[in-house]
Design an enzyme around this catalytic site. Structure first.
Site, PDB file in Angstrom:
ATOM      1  CG  ASP B 131      -2.081   0.949   1.078  1.00  0.00           C
ATOM      2  OD1 ASP B 131      -2.465   1.246  -0.065  1.00  0.00           O
ATOM      3  OD2 ASP B 131      -2.611   1.396   2.106  1.00  0.00           O
ATOM      4  CG  HIS B 138      -4.799  10.370   2.600  1.00  0.00           C
ATOM      5  ND1 HIS B 138      -5.887  10.219   3.449  1.00  0.00           N
ATOM      6  CD2 HIS B 138      -3.941   9.353   2.907  1.00  0.00           C
ATOM      7  CE1 HIS B 138      -5.692   9.165   4.225  1.00  0.00           C
ATOM      8  NE2 HIS B 138      -4.523   8.622   3.927  1.00  0.00           N
ATOM      9  CD  GLU B 204      -6.728   4.520   4.345  1.00  0.00           C
ATOM     10  OE1 GLU B 204      -6.011   3.758   3.688  1.00  0.00           O
ATOM     11  OE2 GLU B 204      -6.292   5.277   5.239  1.00  0.00           O
ATOM     12  CD  GLU B 206      -5.485   2.713  -0.518  1.00  0.00           C
ATOM     13  OE1 GLU B 206      -4.607   2.134  -1.207  1.00  0.00           O
ATOM     14  OE2 GLU B 206      -5.439   2.797   0.722  1.00  0.00           O
ATOM     15  CG  ASP B 239      -6.062   0.267   3.336  1.00  0.00           C
ATOM     16  OD1 ASP B 239      -6.069  -0.825   3.912  1.00  0.00           O
ATOM     17  OD2 ASP B 239      -5.240   1.172   3.572  1.00  0.00           O
ATOM     18  NE  ARG B 243      -8.770   6.095   9.144  1.00  0.00           N
ATOM     19  CZ  ARG B 243      -7.971   5.939   8.110  1.00  0.00           C
ATOM     20  NH1 ARG B 243      -6.715   5.523   8.275  1.00  0.00           N
ATOM     21  NH2 ARG B 243      -8.407   6.179   6.884  1.00  0.00           N
ATOM     22  CD  GLN B 246      -3.987   4.106  10.579  1.00  0.00           C
ATOM     23  OE1 GLN B 246      -5.197   4.045  10.355  1.00  0.00           O
ATOM     24  NE2 GLN B 246      -3.138   4.661   9.748  1.00  0.00           N
ATOM     25  CE  LYS B 259      -4.165   1.749   7.082  1.00  0.00           C
ATOM     26  NZ  LYS B 259      -4.883   2.629   6.146  1.00  0.00           N
ATOM     27  CB  THR B 263      -7.542  -5.021   1.624  1.00  0.00           C
ATOM     28  OG1 THR B 263      -6.701  -4.677   2.732  1.00  0.00           O
ATOM     29  CG2 THR B 263      -7.377  -3.985   0.531  1.00  0.00           C
ATOM     30  CD  GLU B 370      -8.120  12.742   3.980  1.00  0.00           C
ATOM     31  OE1 GLU B 370      -8.082  11.582   3.515  1.00  0.00           O
ATOM     32  OE2 GLU B 370      -7.786  13.749   3.340  1.00  0.00           O
TER      33      GLU B 370
HETATM   34 CA   LIG Z   1      -4.302   3.110   2.552  1.00  0.00          CA
HETATM   35 MG   LIG Z   2      -3.840   0.962   3.339  1.00  0.00          MG
END
Ligand SMILES: [Ca+2]
Ligand SMILES: [Mg+2]
Ligand SMILES: [Ca+2]
Ligand SMILES: [Mg+2]
Ligand code: NI
Lengths: 429, 429
Positions: B131, B138, B204, B206, B239, B243, B246, B259, B263, B370
Site C-alpha cells: 500500500d 490525504h 479508504e 484507493e 483499504d 483508526r 492504528q 489494516k 481489504t 478526513e
Molecule cells: Ca491506505
Molecule cells: Mg492501506
C-alpha cells in the site's frame, strides 16, 4: 517429557545438528533427480521422503501424497497430530534396531542421498511474511540511535508485540548471495537525498516461525491457548537491512526498500516437536498484558544462536555474537495471537520473523548497527580488520542449536555473501 | 489514438460500465457451472473465456490454456502484446458486424452468462500486496490529525512515494462483509490500553494496481521507462482501517492489525489498454525527483471515483465524495520503480494500492477520518443521521469510471456491509 535417545543405523557424529531426535523437514533436488521434493535429514544423509512415500511407507498414516510436491505447504496444512505421527514413523524406520530399511541395500540406495549430492530449495511457498520487533534490548538500542534514549522504547512497546508486514517474494534459502542494494539516502550534511549504493549494509539475527495446521478464517482471531497448535517449526532468519536507506524512508509507515531486497532463511525447518525438550519460560511481563495476550508463562525455547563473519582476508569465520531465543520479551505464541486479533486470517506456510534477537551484553547483540553503535565503535577482527557494516565479499553466517548433555537439535546455518551493487548508467545522477 | 467505437451485438445500455471498448477480466462461477474460471463482461452478460478457449477461438494466439484456471495469474504472466491480441480478438468476436458468434445460438448459450446467474471470485492469487500513500492532500490532512500541521508532511514525502507492505491473505472481492475488528486501543484519558471493538471504523478510497508480464529478478530494479509494460490493469480498492487501533500501534513500524483484517477490491480488472484513451499527465513535481523516479510527465488516468454510504435507515445510497485518480502526487509507474529500486523482485499478480485518494476540496476526500476531522465535523446525511465513522449495518460503496463524450470505461463498484464485532468471553477484560 524427555524423549528416549534413539540411535540410527545411519552414522551420526557427536557434533551433528541432525541426530535421529531432530528429523527436520526441507526440500531440494539431487544430482540424480532434478525434481524438487520434500526430504528430511539424518547426519550427513538426506532422506528422500517422496521416495519413501512412493514406496508406501506412510500409507497407514494418510493416503495423501504430500512429499512429491516441491514445497512442504501441503504437509504443513495438516494438523499437529499427523506431523507427530509422520515424525515418529520416520524415526522408527531409521532406528538402529529396525532391520526393515537397515538391511535393504536397494531401498537405501533409493531413499538416502549423501548431503554433498543435494541442493536445498526454499522449503515453503510463503503466502505472507511478517516481521516482529520482540527483543527489548534490540528495540531500546536501535531506538536510542534513531530517536534518542527518551523516545527509544515507544509507549506501545511493552503493551503489544510490535510487528509489520514484510515482503514474501524476496525470502530466499541460505547461500543465495546478497546484491548490495541501492536506493535513496539522505546524508546529514546535505539538504537533498542522493541515489547511492547502500553504505550501511547490516544483518539481523532472527528466528523464523512457519505456521501450519487448520488456521483461522477471516474475522476470527486465534486464541492464544491454541496458538502452539499452529506452529509447524522454526528456522534461522537473516533480515538483511540497509540502515542508511531505512533511516530516511521509515517515517511514518515503516521500513520498505531498506528490507524488501532480500531475507534469507536456513533450509531445514526444525519442528516444535523436536524442540519440546528445550521448552522454557520467559521472565514475567510487566505490565501484565491484556487477556488476549496472556500466556502463563510465555513459552520460549533454549536455542543458542551464534553469528560469524568471514571476510575475504580472514582464514576462517570469526564469531561476533552469541545470543539466545530466550532473550526475547514477547513469545512467538503472543505474536500469533496479536497478529490475528483484529481478524487477520493466517495460512499454512506463512512466515513470522521474531525481530532481531539481542541479549543484554555487548557480545550478544543481533546486528552490526548495535555492535558498532552505528559506526562509532567498529568491531575488531583478529587479523586487524574492523567492520561497522558489511563489505563486498564478506560472508555472514548464523548458526543455531539447542543442546542438552545427551544430544543436540541443530538448525544448521543460514549464510550469504555480499556482492557489489549493480552499476548502470541509467541510475546515476 | 482513440479507438474506433465498436458496437457489439450484445445490447449494452448507454450508462453501462462494460461496453465492447472495455473488456475487463475477472473470475467466478455460474449457477450452471460451479468451477471458478476466467471471464470477461459485455453489458449485462458475462463472457465465459474458458468456454471460448475450449472451443479453440484463441488457438491462433497461443496454445496455452489460460482461462480454465480459477485465477488470472497465468494470463497475467504473459506480456502486454499478448494481452492486447486477446483483447482485440474478444472485441472482434462480439462486434455487431461479425456473424460468427452472433448467429450461432448454440455457441452463445455456451459462452454467455446473464450477470444475475454469475458470482465473482477474487480474480488473482495475490503474492504480495503493498500500500502506498501517494495523495498529498490525504497525507497532509491525516498528518495534521496524527502529528499536527508542523510534522504533517514528513521530510521524505516529496522525495519518494512512501509505501509499506500490506497483508495479501485478507484481500477479498467486493460484497464480502466486514466484521468490525477488535484490538488494542489507547484512550487519551486512560494510562492503560484496553481491548475493545473498533470505535473508529473507516474506509479508504484507493485504486489497486495489478502487475503482470515478465517481471524483474531479485536484485534487478525495474527501470521507470518500462514500468508501464508491467501493469496489467486496475481495480477499485477499499483499504478498511481501524483508526483507533492504528493511532496506538503504528509507531514506529507502521499500521498492522488496524489494516490487516480486510481489504476489498472490485471484481473486474480494467486493463491499462482499455484506459489508454483516458491517459493524462500529473502536475510537475517540485522538487524534481531523482533520475530513477523521473517520468516526463508522470502518467495518470482520468478516472472519477464516487463514494456512497447506505445506512439501514437511508432509502438509497448517499454520495459523500467525488475524487479522481489524477489527484495523486506520485504516479503508479513511479511507485513500481521505487518499490523495486533496491532489488525487490515483483511477481505477476502482485497488488499495489495507491493510498487514499483525496482531492483538494471538502467534497473530494477519500476517507471518513478526513471528512469528519476525526469526529469533530460529522458528515450529515439527508435523513438527519450523521456519521463520523462507520456503524454496524452501514454499507460503503465505491464506484469508478472513465468517461468521454462517446463512451464510458467503468470499474463497476467495490462494496461491503459492516457486521457487528465478535462477542466472546475469552477476550473480555
Ligand atoms: Ca491506505
Ligand atoms: Mg492501506
Ligand atoms: Ca527485523
Ligand atoms: Mg525485519
Ligand atoms: Ni505477502
Amino acid at each position: 517429557m524427555w524423549p528416549i535417545i534413539m540411535a540410527s543405523f545411519i552414522l551420526v557424529s557427536q557434533d551433528s545438528h541432525f541426530p535421529l531426535a531432530n528429523i527436520p523437514f526441507g526440500t531440494g533436488f539431487s544430482t540424480h533427480n532434478p525434481n524438487p521434493r520434500c526430504v528430511s535429514r539424518i547426519g550427513d544423509f538426506v532422506v528422500d521422503l517422496a521416495a519413501l512415500e512412493a514406496e508406501g511407507f506412510f500409507q497407514e498414516l494418510s493416503n495423501t501424497h504430500f512429499f512429491s510436491n516441491p514445497t512442504l505447504n501441503s504437509f504443513m496444512s495438516e494438523d499437529k497430530a499427523l506431523w507427530r505421527a509422520y515424525r515418529s514413523k520416520i524415526q522408527a524406520l531409521f532406528a538402529a534396531e529396525n532391520p526393515l530399511v537397515r538391511d535393504n541395500e536397494q531401498l537405501k540406495a533409493k531413499i538416502l542421498i549423501p548431503i554433498s549430492e543435494f541442493t536445498n530449495t526454499l522449503p515453503v511457498n510463503i503466502g505472507d511474511y511478517t516481521d516482529f520487533y520482540a527483543s527489548r534490548n534490540h528495540a531500546f538500542n536501535v531506538g536510542c540511535m534513531f530517536r534518542g534514549p527518551q523516545n527509544a522504547l515507544q509507549d506501545n512497546w511493552l503493551r503489544l508485540p510490535v510487528g509489520y508486514h514484510g515482503r514474501s517474494s524476496s525470502v530466499v534459502v541460505s547461500r543465495h548471495p546478497v546484491k548490495r542494494p541501492r536506493g535513496q539516502i539522505k546524508l546529514l550534511d546535505s539538504p537533498d537525498p542522493v541515489f547511492s549504493s547502500c553504505k550501511k549494509l547490516d544483518h539481523e539475527v532472527e528466528i523464523g516461525v512457519f505456521l501450519g495446521g487448520k488456521l483461522n478464517k477471516l474475522g476470527e482471531p486465534i486464541n492464544i491457548a491454541v496458538a502452539s497448535e499452529h506452529v509447524f517449526g522454526l528456522v534461522l532468519l537473516n533480515d538483511w537491512s540497509a540502515r542508511d536507506i531505512q533511516s530516511w524512508e521509515y517515517v511514518p509507515l515503516g521500513p520498505f526498500t531498506a528490507k524488501n531486497f532480500q531475507t534469507s532463511i536456513s533450509p531445514w525447518i526444525i519442528t516444535t516437536l523436536a524442540l519440546e525438550p528445550f521448552t522454557t519460560g520467559l521472565p514475567a511481563q510487566d505490565p501484565v498484558p491484556l487477556p488476549y495476550l496472556r500466556e502463563d508463562p510465555p513459552t520460549s525455547f533454549n536455542i543458542t544462536i551464534e553469528t560469524f563473519i568471514k571476510t575475504p582476508s580472514l582464514s576462517e569465520p570469526h564469531k561476533i555474537s552469541t545470543t539466545n531465543l530466550q532473550h526475547l520479551y514477547w513469545s512467538i505464541y503472543q505474536m500469533l495471537a496479536h497478529h490475528s486479533v483484529s481478524g487477520c486470517n493466517m495460512r499454512p506456510g506463512d512466515l513470522l520473523g521474531t525481530g532481531t534477537i539481542s541479549g543484554p551484553t555487548p557480545d550478544s547483540l543481533g546486528c552490526l548497527l548495535e555492535m558498532s553503535t552505528n559506526g562509532k565503535t567498529p568491531v575488531a577482527l583478529p587479523n586487524g580488520e574492523t567492520r561497522s557494516f558489511l563489505n563486498d565479499g564478506d560472508e555472514l553466517i548464523i548458526v543455531g542449536k539447542a543442546e542438552s548433555e545427551n544430544f543436540t537439535i541443530g538448525f544448521g546455518d543460514v549464510r550469504g555473501v555480499i556482492l557489489p551493487a549493480l552499476e548502470d548508467q541509467y541510475f546515476h545522477n
